[in-house]
Scaffold this active site. Structure first.
Site, PDB file in Angstrom:
ATOM      1  N   CYS A 151      35.607  44.769  40.816  1.00 15.71           N
ATOM      2  CA  CYS A 151      35.307  46.201  40.665  1.00 15.71           C
ATOM      3  C   CYS A 151      34.013  46.420  39.885  1.00 15.71           C
ATOM      4  O   CYS A 151      33.705  47.545  39.497  1.00 15.71           O
ATOM      5  CB  CYS A 151      36.410  46.913  39.891  1.00 15.71           C
ATOM      6  SG  CYS A 151      38.055  46.641  40.524  1.00 15.71           S
ATOM      7  N   PRO A 169      46.302  46.816  38.186  1.00 17.07           N
ATOM      8  CA  PRO A 169      46.147  45.414  38.587  1.00 17.07           C
ATOM      9  C   PRO A 169      44.731  44.867  38.529  1.00 17.07           C
ATOM     10  O   PRO A 169      44.516  43.702  38.844  1.00 17.07           O
ATOM     11  CB  PRO A 169      46.620  45.432  40.044  1.00 17.07           C
ATOM     12  CG  PRO A 169      46.301  46.801  40.536  1.00 17.07           C
ATOM     13  CD  PRO A 169      46.420  47.718  39.354  1.00 17.07           C
ATOM     14  N   CYS A 170      43.773  45.668  38.110  1.00 13.66           N
ATOM     15  CA  CYS A 170      42.364  45.286  38.235  1.00 13.66           C
ATOM     16  C   CYS A 170      42.017  43.887  37.733  1.00 13.66           C
ATOM     17  O   CYS A 170      41.369  43.140  38.423  1.00 13.66           O
ATOM     18  CB  CYS A 170      41.502  46.314  37.509  1.00 13.66           C
ATOM     19  SG  CYS A 170      39.929  46.605  38.315  1.00 13.66           S
ATOM     20  N   GLY A 171      42.456  43.531  36.533  1.00  9.40           N
ATOM     21  CA  GLY A 171      42.015  42.238  35.997  1.00  9.40           C
ATOM     22  C   GLY A 171      42.978  41.095  36.222  1.00  9.40           C
ATOM     23  O   GLY A 171      42.738  39.973  35.793  1.00  9.40           O
TER      24      GLY A 171
END
Lengths: 359, 231
Positions: free
Chosen positions: A137, B180-182
Site C-alpha cells: 500500500c 490486514p495491511c501489514g
C-alpha cells in the site's frame, strides 16, 4: 481511450428523493428533492444538497441520515452507480429513493459520519487496490497531504483531469494495460509472457481489483421488468476477490473469462483451477494448460455450458452491458471507478432440476 | 517453503487447510474450552452447496475474555526481533478463554471471533463483535476500555488503520475488524525469526496458529500453551 473514461465520470443518475413519511411533520408534506447523482460518487455526499430541502419538515433531534430503496437500506460505501445498476434491473428514471434523517439502522449499516466516512472508505479501498496491484500500500500511504486532498476533491467534484494528474503519482497501472494499445491497433492478441514482465516492461500477469455483485434467478426472464426485485442484501453475493490474469500466447482474456474465473463453483475455467495449488515463489509453478490454445472464442464459450451449472444472464458495468468477448483489460482500464476497483453486477441463471408435478 | 522469497501471504486453499488443522488441534489440546468451528459458506446463498466448499470462516462465539491489563509487559510484541511465542515466559493458563466467575468490570462482555480469509490481502483477518449478556453491542469507546492496555494504546495512536468497523464479508452486518495491511510483512518476519518454523514441512498449519497468537492479543485471546508446541 479518454472517451470512455470521460463518459464514466460524467455519468449520473437522476434521483427523486422522498422524505420518509414517519419524519414528515409539516402539512403539506415536502415535495421530493430532485438531484443528479454522479455514478462514481456516493449517496452521503449528496446530503448537504438534500437536507435544506427537507430541514423545515423534520422532527426535532440529531440527524443520522440514511437512504433506502423499496425498503432496502442502502449501503452508503457502494458507489451510487453500482447501487442503481444492481437494484434497478429495469432502470427507473428518475430513481425513487427514500431518505431518513432518524432511526439509523446500526445493526445493518455501518455508521456514516458524512463526508469524512466516505473519504476514509474511499482511501481504504484505494489502499486495497494498491495492495492487489503492487503487493503493497506504500504508494497510497506515502502520498503527500496536498495530493491526498487534491485526489479526494477531484473525485468529490467529478473532475477527471485533476484526478488523472494526481492518480498517476500512485503508479497503479494494472495488469493488461498494454491491451489498450493493442486494441487501437486492431489486435486483441496478448504477447508472450515470460514471467511477470517482459522485455518491454509491461505487466503480463497480475491481479486486478474487482468487486462482483452476484444475484441469481432460477427462471428465464425476457424483459428486465420481469426480473425479480432484490429486497434483501442476503440475496446478493458480494465477491471482493481480485481477478488473476495469466498472459497466454495467442489468447485474449475476455470479460466473460474474468467473471467466470471469480465463480469457480459454477464455471469450470480450466486455467484457473490450478491457481490455488500454485504459489508465486519457490515451488514449481503449474503451467497453464496449453490445450486451450487451439480453441477459438466461440468454441470456448460453448464448451463452458455443458459442464457448468449456471449461465451468465446479465453483466452490467457503469450502466452498460458490454459484450462479453471484449478484452477484460480494456474494460478495467476504461470502466473502473476512481478507487481503481471495477464493480461488476452479474445475474446468473441456475438450471433447476425439474420436479414432476403430480397431476 | 522457501522463506526468503515468500511474502508472508497464503492462498485460500492453504487458509482452509490451516483452519482445519487449527480446529483439530484446538479440540485435542484444549478440550475444556469452547472450540473453534469452521463455518462453510457457499458463495451463492440461493444454491445448495453439494460440495465441500473451501469458502468459509473460523468461528469462536459467545466467549468471555480476560482483560489482561496488568500482564501487558510480559506479552510477546509484534515481531520486530526474533521471537518464538512458545518459549516466552507467559502465564501458564491452559484454558485461555473462559473466565470462571465475575470479572472486575461492571458487566461481563461476550466476544464473537471470526477468522476470515481476505482475497485481496491474501491473509487471514480477525473480525469480532463484543456485546453484553443481553445481546446489546458495545460502543467502540467501551470496547477500547475492555481491550488489553497495550492494544488500547496502539489503537489510540492510529485509530483508523488499526481496528475499523466494516461489514462482515459474509453476514451483511457491521463487525469490528483488525486491518490486514501489514499482516504479510510481519508473518514473514515471524517465520524468518524462527528457524524451526521455517524448517517445518507443515508450516502452513503453523501459519494460522502463529498468526492467531499475535492477533489474539488485541482482544485478549490467549492461545493454549500446547497449541504453540508444534515440533
Amino acid at each position: 481511450m479518454m472517451e470512455a473514461q470521460k463518459y464514466v465520470w460524467e455519468g449520473a443518475i437522476p434521483l427523486q428523493i422522498h422524505l420518509h413519511e414517519s419524519e414528515v411533520t409539516t402539512l403539506p408534506p415536502p415535495l421530493p428533492a430532485l438531484i443528479l447523482a454522479p455514478r462514481i460518487g456516493y449517496l452521503p455526499l449528496l446530503i448537504p444538497h438534500i437536507k435544506p430541502h427537507f430541514s423545515s419538515a423534520l422532527p426535532p433531534g440529531v440527524d443520522t441520515v440514511w437512504f433506502e430503496y423499496k425498503g432496502l437500506p442502502l449501503k452508503w460505501y457502494i458507489p451510487t452507480g453500482v447501487l442503481f445498476d444492481l437494484l434497478c434491473v429495469e432502470p427507473e428514471r428518475p430513481w425513487n429513493l427514500t431518505v431518513h434523517f432518524r432511526g439509523y439502522p446500526g445493526n445493518i449499516l455501518i455508521p456514516c459520519e458524512g463526508e469524512d466516512s466516505v473519504k476514509w472508505s474511499f482511501i481504504n479501498s484505494l489502499k486495497e487496490a494498491s495492495y492487489i496491484i503492487n503487493g503493497n500500500c506504500k504508494n497510497v500511504m506515502n502520498i503527500s497531504q496536498p495530493d491526498q486532498v487534491e485526489l479526494w476533491h477531484s473525485v468529490f467534484n467529478g473532475n477527471l483531469e485533476a484526478y488523472l494528474k494526481v492518480s498517476s503519482k500512485l503508479k497503479l497501472g494494472t495488469a493488461g494495460h498494454e491491451y489498450s494499445a493493442n486494441l487501437s491497433s486492431g489486435s486483441f492478441v496478448s504477447r508472450q509472457s515470460a514471467g511477470d514482465t517482459d522485455a518491454t516492461g509491461q505487466v503480463k500477469t497480475g491481479r486486478v481489483p474487482v468487486r462482483l455483485y452476484v444475484w441469481g434467478v432460477s427462471e428465464d426472464f425476457d424483459d428486465l421488468e420481469d426480473a425479480p426485485q432484490i429486497d434483501s442484501w442476503d440475496k446478493i453475493s458480494y465477491i471482493n476477490r481480485p481477478v488473476e490474469i495469466h498472459g497466454e500466447e495467442g489468447k485474449c482474456f475476455t470479460l466473460l473469462d474474468a467473471v467466470k474465473s471469480l465463480l469457480p463453483e459454477h464455471f469450470q475455467y480450466k486455467s484457473l483451477t490450478n491457481e490455488e495449488s500454485s504459489k508465486e515463489e519457490g515451488e514449481d509453478e503449474q503451467k497453464v494448460p496449453s490445450e486451450e490454445g487451439g480453441e477459438n472464442l466461440s468454441e470456448y464459450v460453448e464448451s463452458c455450458y455443458p459442464s457448468d451449472n449456471a449461465e451468465v444472464k446479465l453483466v452490467r458495468i457503469q450502466g452498460i452491458e458490454p459484450k462479453l468477448e471484449i478484452p477484460f483489460s480494456w474494460v478495467v482500464h476504461n470502466l473502473m471507478n476512481p478507487e481503481h476497483f471495477l464493480h461488476v453486477c452479474v445475474c446468473l441463471k441456475f438450471s433447476q432440476v425439474k420436479i414432476p408435478s403430480d397431476g | 517453503m522457501d522463506i526468503s522469497s515468500w511474502d508472508g501471504t497464503i492462498s485460500l486453499a492453504e487458509f482452509h487447510a490451516a483452519a482445519c488443522a487449527l480446529v483439530e488441534k484446538w479440540k485435542k489440546v484444549s478440550s475444556a474450552s469452547p472450540p473453534w468451528s469452521w463455518v462453510s459458506c457457499p458463495k451463492q446463498p440461493w444454491v445448495a452447496s453439494h460440495e465441500v466448499s473451501v469458502e468459509g470462516y473460523l468461528s469462536l462465539e459467545n466467549i468471555i475474555l480476560v482483560s489482561i491489563k496488568e500482564e501487558h509487559d510480559e506479552l510477546p510484541s509484534f515481531p520486530q526481533k526474533e521471537e518464538t511465542s512458545c518459549s516466552d515466559k507467559e502465564e501458564s493458563i491452559d484454558i485461555a478463554t473462559l473466565v470462571q466467575g465475575q470479572s472486575d468490570h461492571d458487566e461481563i462482555c461476550y466476544y464473537d471471533l471470526h477468522i476470515v480469509y481476505s482475497a485481496p490481502y491474501r491473509v487471514p483477518v480477525l473480525y469480532f463483535r463484543v456485546y453484553y449478556s443481553d445481546g446489546e453491542p458495545l460502543q467502540f469507546e467501551d470496547i477500547k476500555k475492555h481491550l488489553p492496555a497495550h492494544s488500547a494504546k496502539t489503537l489510540l495512536d492510529s485509530k483508523w488503520t488499526f481496528i475499523t468497523q466494516e461489514e462482515h464479508p459474509y453476514l451483511n452486518r457491521p463487525w469490528y475488524k483488525l486491518h490486514p495491511c501489514g499482516t504479510g510483512e510481519w508473518m514473514k518476519l515471524l517465520f524468518q525469526g524462527d528457524v524451526s518454523l521455517a524448517r517445518n514441512g507443515a508450516a502452513i498449519e503453523v501459519y494460522l496458529i502463529s498468526w492467531l497468537s499475535f492477533v489474539g492479543q488485541v482482544v485478549g485471546l490467549r492461545i493454549p500453551y500446547e497449541m504453540l508446541n508444534q515440533l
